[in-house]
Enzyme design. Structure first.
Site: not given
Lengths: 315, 315, 315, 315
Positions: D75, D78, D269, D200, D251
């Protein structure tokens, strides 16, 4: 010799009632409500169409209006796939789908999340996908099994899929794909998501008439017996399907349907509704203009009149 | 001359069935399930108690087991407050509460928030509070009106509130208070929240026996007529209540209840269940040990046996 | 000798910036947004009012515009009650309220239900009620403790409750009452719901000016030290409050506030916003016209300009 | 001549701090938390690994521990896809994704349903899928654009996708597929769902080291400027990303991260975290053992120590 002169059967006894309903409700078909417009094949149907058929447990089928015109059965197919799915390892199926009413559509995903991917009942889309998945596992061909059942019980070998409807549904199928993937993420689908969706969309695309559908549903009025006398379901399973039809068969207007009609029923956005009078007969009505919940306006009205005129309502 | 020697009435015809059920189910009462323990008055009840009564539309009432022992009717009272509320300005009430099943309890709150404070149906707690509020507005004394109806229809002037239960409920009433204030924040209560809660808790505290309750509910089997022949509700309203009982009467197990019993019914956490066979009779069963949904274990089993033995199930 | 001729302090250094902002933003105050209208006392405030004050860590306070006009501090009070609550048994408090942003207001009750009555953070209403409850337990007089702190730190003994605001809030307080009862049903309130609500409404009703509020908040810029040098909070607790102000201080526009202003801040529907530059100063702006999230339009704009002009934004 | 003898730069000035952190935190890496185990490629990583790097705005990069070992950025990617997506038609993107914190993961789904398929922010999975979709539309190759940016800014042409990770993610991707189809059902994806998911998953599979990632993220510390001095983003967009990192980057523990670290950060993660000190430097830490929210235990601790030791925390 006219039909009326023959020895009286359930269907013949009820035919005058059907005629009265057709005279009363038929001319108003399409005046209220709107035809489903999310796929072209459905949006092009004549909103004023109206057909109504009754099938007695003896197998005789009679209809009025456009009772022999095929239409897209859509979610009415869920009653048949459920019946077939309960035929093999029903216990396993009931561990994967509940049997309680579901609240409003908004909560579809929310409820799924909260209940670990277990849909509330077999008639909301998520539940119907689990049923199709189960049937795919037990038969290897879920859509084929449904078609075969409908052909056999209706006695009409021309009942068939409508490929253009199935493909349109698939093209507009993101909501169902979301539900299927979501359940898959909880381990509640056994087959590939794409396969389950494919069988589901084709199953929903089946086209048949009121008379065909009324005949095909007779096993629900016969406590599980097929037309040839063999047993499709045990009594308890047939009762189970009828009770789910009464409490969950009309989308988010199941309570209103139960009040007005007072019979187990399953509606579809093609405008069809199959209703069951256990032990006596089935009815199938078709009129494509839908209320905001997705139920046929004239269809619900016709069934409402039917139970009012005959006193066959539960309540 | 024994009861059986009298001219046969509905209640007498059914009495042997009740005896069979009492023999079969009664001894198992309390073996499964747990008595409600959130307030002392309920937790102290004998979990093995079992009573069952039937009331024919002619008014005759017969019972077996502890059918004359008073118990806390709790949510069974909701059927009566709804009946009274529908007696004045029903249209206004239906703008404030829906008539559809609600999904699980968690979702009832989600939906309340999402649907601007309009509960899904009159039998979830939020909906029952709206009904009480409506009744408070139209009568000035909601709890009094419910008590008066129950006394009149049961013919038992000793039917009364249980103050200790009402006070315990109020002391443990934060969840209901939250629902009431929440609806008030949407403008969906007309009376002060404290008053609505008070009337609601007292209404739920009423204690009466199976025989009393079966008799009191007969208007639902008589399409709206009271014992004195006067009309409490029009046919349509009586049908409405019965249909809501069938689809929403057993908390989050309404679908299971519909399948097993196949009759309109309303349960309470005191262990009572009132069931209706429209046009024929009412039944009331009581046994305090509850399943995880709050329905009497032996009560549901007794009604299940009843419809199986008599064939009076809808399905 | 004018202020500018004095030895330069933080407040004096920033005063020209404040003047520039007042010239630029002040005239537009009220052009956009709407004054809170849910209670009369708030709805009657002049929407074009604009005040801005800065307080240096040395204690000097300077303002522009209507920086000495008292206004209803509303939710800005939450930063102070939290500070006081953290002064006694902070660990116990953090077991009863979270420290994470909360998503949209819709989910207030839903999230509470899902997380067993534990609010997400101390600045959503449910969380602030828990803070007030904790403070009520530890001090015996939550509202009094907040008032005393505000008076002492502002150095203004005339800072006081506005009884008409407090009573109006209570009269319109169903949503907060719902939250409080709901948490009580999970055992997450220690004091009677009515007491918690009372103290909460009174705490929110406190009226004071930008200069008072900027001064009162200085302990947040001083890493926990009060004006008299004593310690209200340890460094970690002061940092904690500042971080919660940055991530949760502007209702459902906290992310936008963090981007535009880049400072810890707490807004109130009275139109006030308190912002903190740790180690240097506090700012308080007031302008009653609110955006749809409940934040002062001109207030956010003024703080946005401030960090742009001074480079004091975090980002 | 050792590094310390060179003219002092930001990275060199901070290196002793990094060494102290590595000495203190490094040995405890893996003692708490668990490596992500939902795909094999991640579960096999050594839980005791620890690397930390700093990159000054001048471009110098220094590291301690395993700062040159590639890991799966997951992530953290992102932040880079968002930066690229904001480069073309940012306004259109912001109509399709919000900028506010989202509450817990359950609520992110509730909110998606309630807010018509518009995710709350670009860092929850639904939002990141919209960003990828936008980037796919504007570039034709979303994953390629991200890889190219990471290679260019890190100066390391060997940075690459990890095909086994990408394929494992796809095989376990039902939850993301559900989100994507769900948004597609609201018309909030422009490209085929399968394509968006593919890009993705590949984007998340990119493997690179702490030093590479710290260098690659420098444009966020340089207010939008790339290593070659060209502008990737305008100042406002860079500030926007930093503010979203601070409020939504960790998160469901973003609030805790903001408190402890007090810097914009984005975790993955794979155990990596990228943090930004605007105007000065970036930091990248990696340690694969995760807390229950999915953030690296030793990573958060290292960054916490860093801001404590340097005073660079926002608060």
């Amino acid at each position: 010799m006219t039909v009326e002169e023959l020895p009286t059967t359930e269907a013949r006894r009820l035919l005058p009632v059907l005629r009265e309903i057709a005279d009363e409700v038929g001319p108003r078909a399409g005046a209220e409500g709107r035809v489903a417009d999310y796929i072209p094949a459905l949006s092009e149907v004549d909103p004023t169409a109206f057909g109504l058929a009754v099938a007695g447990v003896d197998g005789e089928v009679l209809g009025v209006g456009e009772s022999r015109t095929p239409f897209s059965i859509q979610s009415v197919s869920k009653a048949f796939s459920l019946a077939l799915a309960l035929g093999a390892d029903a216990e396993a199926l009931w561990r994967r789908v509940g049997r309680e009413p579901s609240g409003n559509p908004f909560n579809s995903l929310v409820q799924l999340e909260q209940e670990d991917g277990i849909p509330r009942n077999p008639f909301i889309n998520a539940g119907a996908l689990v049923v199709t998945d189960h049937l795919l596992t037990t038969t290897g061909d879920a859509r084929g099994a449904v078609l075969e059942l409908l052909r056999a019980e209706s006695g009409n070998p021309r009942v068939d899929f409508d490929a253009s409807v199935a493909r349109s549904e698939a093209a507009r199928g993101d909501r169902n794909a979301a539900l299927a993937h979501f359940m898959a993420s909880y381990g509640n689908l056994r087959n590939p998501v794409a396969d389950v969706l494919e069988h589901y969309f084709w199953q929903c695309s089946i086209a048949m008439s009121c008379e065909d559908l009324a005949a095909a549903g007779l096993f629900l009025a016969r406590h599980g017996l097929r037309g040839d006398g063999s047993r499709l379901l045990d009594r308890s399973a047939a009762k189970r399907i009828n009770s789910i039809m009464l409490t969950c068969g009309a989308y988010d207007a199941a309570g209103e349907f139960a009040f007005r009609v007072g019979l187990p029923g399953k509606s579809g956005v093609g405008g069809g509704i199959l209703a069951v009078v256990p032990g006596r007969c089935t009815l199938c009505v078709w009129s494509p203009a839908l209320d905001r919940h997705g139920n046929s306006v004239a269809g619900v009205e016709a069934l409402d009149r039917f139970t009012t005129l005959t006193g066959l309502s539960v309540f």
